[in-house]
Write an enzyme that holds these catalytic residues in place. Structure first.
Site, PDB file in Angstrom:
ATOM      1  N   HIS A 106       3.938  -0.838  -2.649  1.00  0.00           N
ATOM      2  CA  HIS A 106       3.697  -1.489  -1.352  1.00  0.00           C
ATOM      3  C   HIS A 106       4.051  -0.565  -0.187  1.00  0.00           C
ATOM      4  CE1 HIS A 106       3.745  -5.201   1.264  1.00  0.00           C
ATOM      5  NE2 HIS A 106       4.518  -4.410   1.983  1.00  0.00           N
ATOM      6  N   GLU A 107       5.268  -0.036  -0.209  1.00  0.00           N
ATOM      7  CA  GLU A 107       5.725   0.774   0.928  1.00  0.00           C
ATOM      8  C   GLU A 107       4.989   2.104   1.017  1.00  0.00           C
ATOM      9  OE1 GLU A 107       7.253  -0.626   3.138  1.00  0.00           O
ATOM     10  OE2 GLU A 107       8.097  -2.348   2.101  1.00  0.00           O
ATOM     11  N   HIS A 163      -1.079   4.883   4.971  1.00  0.00           N
ATOM     12  CA  HIS A 163      -1.823   4.351   6.118  1.00  0.00           C
ATOM     13  C   HIS A 163      -1.366   5.065   7.391  1.00  0.00           C
ATOM     14  CE1 HIS A 163      -3.347   0.384   8.201  1.00  0.00           C
ATOM     15  NE2 HIS A 163      -3.990   1.458   8.616  1.00  0.00           N
ATOM     16  N   HIS A 168       1.865   1.522   2.965  1.00  0.00           N
ATOM     17  CA  HIS A 168       2.152   1.644   4.398  1.00  0.00           C
ATOM     18  C   HIS A 168       2.228   3.113   4.798  1.00  0.00           C
ATOM     19  CE1 HIS A 168       2.850  -2.476   5.522  1.00  0.00           C
ATOM     20  NE2 HIS A 168       3.876  -2.653   4.700  1.00  0.00           N
TER      21      HIS A 168
END
Length: 601
Positions: free
Chosen positions: A391-392, A398, A395
């Site tokens: 998940h991180e 991105h 980020h």
């Protein structure tokens, strides 16, 4: 009695397991030098007051300075905040973080004249400026985004007053963070055998996932009774947060703080309300899941502390961080070699602060610094920890791609799309794990985890969003947000979202006290919309391959160069409709069907 595991001090963590904070500043002294440089821009702004609409070159010069300040502020803020989060007990870095905020407020106050001046430039004059000075095209999106909010921008004097109040407006979040991360400590909790375990923000969820029901119950009750001892203080802080949002919304002529929040990122209010409506229409699936959980756990009463423990025992194992990195790397193969090259760069060059230490900020996040992203984890080796890593890093990539492709004023993507990339990584990770298992028990375990992602993201985060929406309305109507009022509303929503088959333990009424996102200005709904978008994107990537990946990487590189709705449309998902949410919830129902079938075999 077994020896209790001690949470290590930061000095006891290996350097290779800490993020490379010195990639921003090699020393604190260099940070101080840049802080002084940033403050020097304050008088420089004065030279532009009243001149931004005079000619194209002056406007261009001002925007270039804005870029310089943005880059400087990024480095200063990231260094101070990352240092502060390493150990909230270190007063030096708390002071540095406060200094950055003070400098930011001072800069914001000094530059507050700019927005109304840019607003005042006529459309005809702006087009002439672009024609006379082609370099201004670099800032067209940035200027258009300011100018679209003309109705909510005040006079220069009023804007300066609002900017000067910025530090006070951040006080509720600051106070809450210091209370819960630095000052609040919890008693140790016992398991079924009488062994004591240290309870902290970082260990709590791992205890909730334990098969030891005594440990779960003790951790649950101890955590919330500890919070409950501060109920008046925390409710006062949350009330202050709600009121400051309303103050700024009213000052800017919005009908509500929700409208003000969403307008800042160019997201229609209907997206928020449509999400709640779509989830309400699908609560029957959550009730089915609660019934299934009660049945599979074999308990007479299902309690709130039974919601996290796996339904399938004997499958989960502790996964070392290096193995977890490889698992995530392999799972993201559908995104292509270019994506995974950057991912590996982050793994190899200490973008990640891996383990919990005493005083460290709880939870996990990614901070998209210009030098490279910084990811905070409190890794415990569970399957959930692996998903958090995926998940991180979503980020992180991105941020990395947007920073590489966009100018500093267009690089920071808005919060509406912030959770899409991270959750898309999680969805691809789940698909990878499901595809490589042939064991029915392991498949059931993974589907259980997938179901939990839906429960905790699409349903639970929507419940949080509804709570935040409702307390905002209460305050706007003059209702005092006392502990009793907040507890009652939170209990009502838990009953609505989880149904009648679960015991609503009194402690769950106080869960709102431990949710830091209620200080993030209507942030949480984007976890749910982001999850729905990510499910759609991950399936398109797996179904269509290269074409979908190309569109997705364009989205990741887009920063805020377009509206968030348009950025997602370019990747193949229309979040202006309820279709992505409805399709994701339909998948949730299908997964429940499969789980029921697997557990009957």
């Amino acid at each position: 009695m077994a020896e209790m595991k001690k949470i290590p001090e930061r000095s006891e963590i290996r350097e290779q397991d800490k993020w490379a904070i010195h990639d921003i500043y090699a020393t604190d002294e260099l940070w101080e030098e840049d802080l002084n440089k940033a403050k020097a821009y304050v008088p420089a702004y004065a030279g532009y007051v009243g001149k931004l609409g005079q000619d194209a070159k002056t406007l261009l010069s001002f925007l270039k300075m804005e870029e310089e300040v943005a880059v400087l502020a990024d480095a200063l803020g990231n260094y101070a905040m990352r240092r502060s989060d390493e150990d909230a007990r270190v007063s030096k870095y708390q002071a540095m973080a406060a200094s950055v905020m003070s400098a930011y407020v001072e800069l914001s106050s000094a530059s507050s004249f700019a927005t109304p001046e840019i607003m005042a430039i006529s459309d005809e004059t702006m087009e002439r400026f672009y024609a006379e000075c082609p370099e201004l095209e670099r800032y067209r999106r940035y200027l258009n985004d300011i100018r679209r909010r003309r109705a909510h921008v005040l006079t220069p004097a009023e804007e300066k007053l609002l900017a000067a109040a910025g530090e006070m407006a951040n006080a509720p979040d600051t106070i809450y963070g210091m209370l819960t991360d630095a000052d609040l400590t919890f008693p140790d909790v016992a398991d079924a055998e009488g062994n004591l375990h240290p309870l902290s923000q970082g260990t709590y969820i791992s205890y909730m996932e334990s098969s030891d029901r005594v440990l779960r119950k003790n951790a649950f009750e101890t955590l919330y009774h500890t919070y409950g001892a501060f109920k008046n203080s925390i409710s006062a802080v949350l009330s202050a947060q709600v009121k400051q949002l309303q103050y700024f919304a009213q000052a800017r002529k919005y009908t509500s703080s929700l409208e003000a929040s969403l307008d800042a990122t160019n997201v229609p209010v209907a997206v928020y309300t449509n999400l709640i409506e779509a989830v309400h229409k699908n609560l029957d699936k959550m009730y089915r899941y609660v019934d299934l959980r009660k049945k599979l756990l074999g308990v007479d009463e299902l309690h709130m502390y039974d919601l996290y423990t796996p339904l399938v025992a004997g499958v989960d194992k502790k996964t070392p961080i290096e193995e977890a990195k490889k698992n995530v790397y392999d799972a993201l193969a559908p995104l292509g070699d270019d994506y995974r090259k950057i991912l590996q760069e982050g793994f190899d060059n200490r973008w990640i602060d891996i383990y919990e230490n005493a005083g460290k900020r709880s939870g996990a996040y990614s901070a998209g610094a210009k030098v490279h992203p910084f990811v905070l984890l409190n890794y415990t080796g569970t399957l959930d920890s692996q998903f958090t890593l995926a998940h991180e890093m979503g980020h992180a990539l991105h941020s990395y791609l947007s920073n590489k492709r966009q100018n500093p004023l267009d690089s920071e993507y808005v919060i509406f799309v912030a959770e899409v990339a991270s959750t898309c990584n999680e969805a691809l990770f789940m698909e990878h794990l499901l595809s490589r298992t042939t064991d029915k028990k392991e498949r059931a375990y993974l589907i259980n985890h997938f179901l939990e992602q839906f429960r905790s993201t699409l349903y639970r985060q929507t419940m949080f969003a509804e709570f935040e929406l409702n307390i905002g309305k209460m305050a706007q109507e003059g209702t005092a947000l006392t502990p009793d009022v907040l507890n009652a509303e939170y209990r009502r929503l838990n009953r609505l979202y989880y149904g009648e088959s679960i015991v609503l333990d009194d402690e769950i009424d106080m869960e709102w006290m431990r949710i830091p996102h209620f200080y993030y200005n209507y942030y949480v709904f984007q976890y749910a919309t982001g999850y729905a978008a990510a499910i759609a994107l991950s399936r398109r990537i797996l179904r269509e391959g290269e074409t979908a990946v190309k569109d997705y990487l364009e989205f990741l590189s887009g920063g805020c160069s377009k509206s968030p709705i348009d950025l997602l449309k370019g990747a193949g998902v229309d979040m202006s409709t309820t279709k992505p949410v409805e399709e994701a919830l339909a998948l949730f129902g299908e997964l429940i069907d499969e789980m029921e079938a697997l557990m009957q075999e």
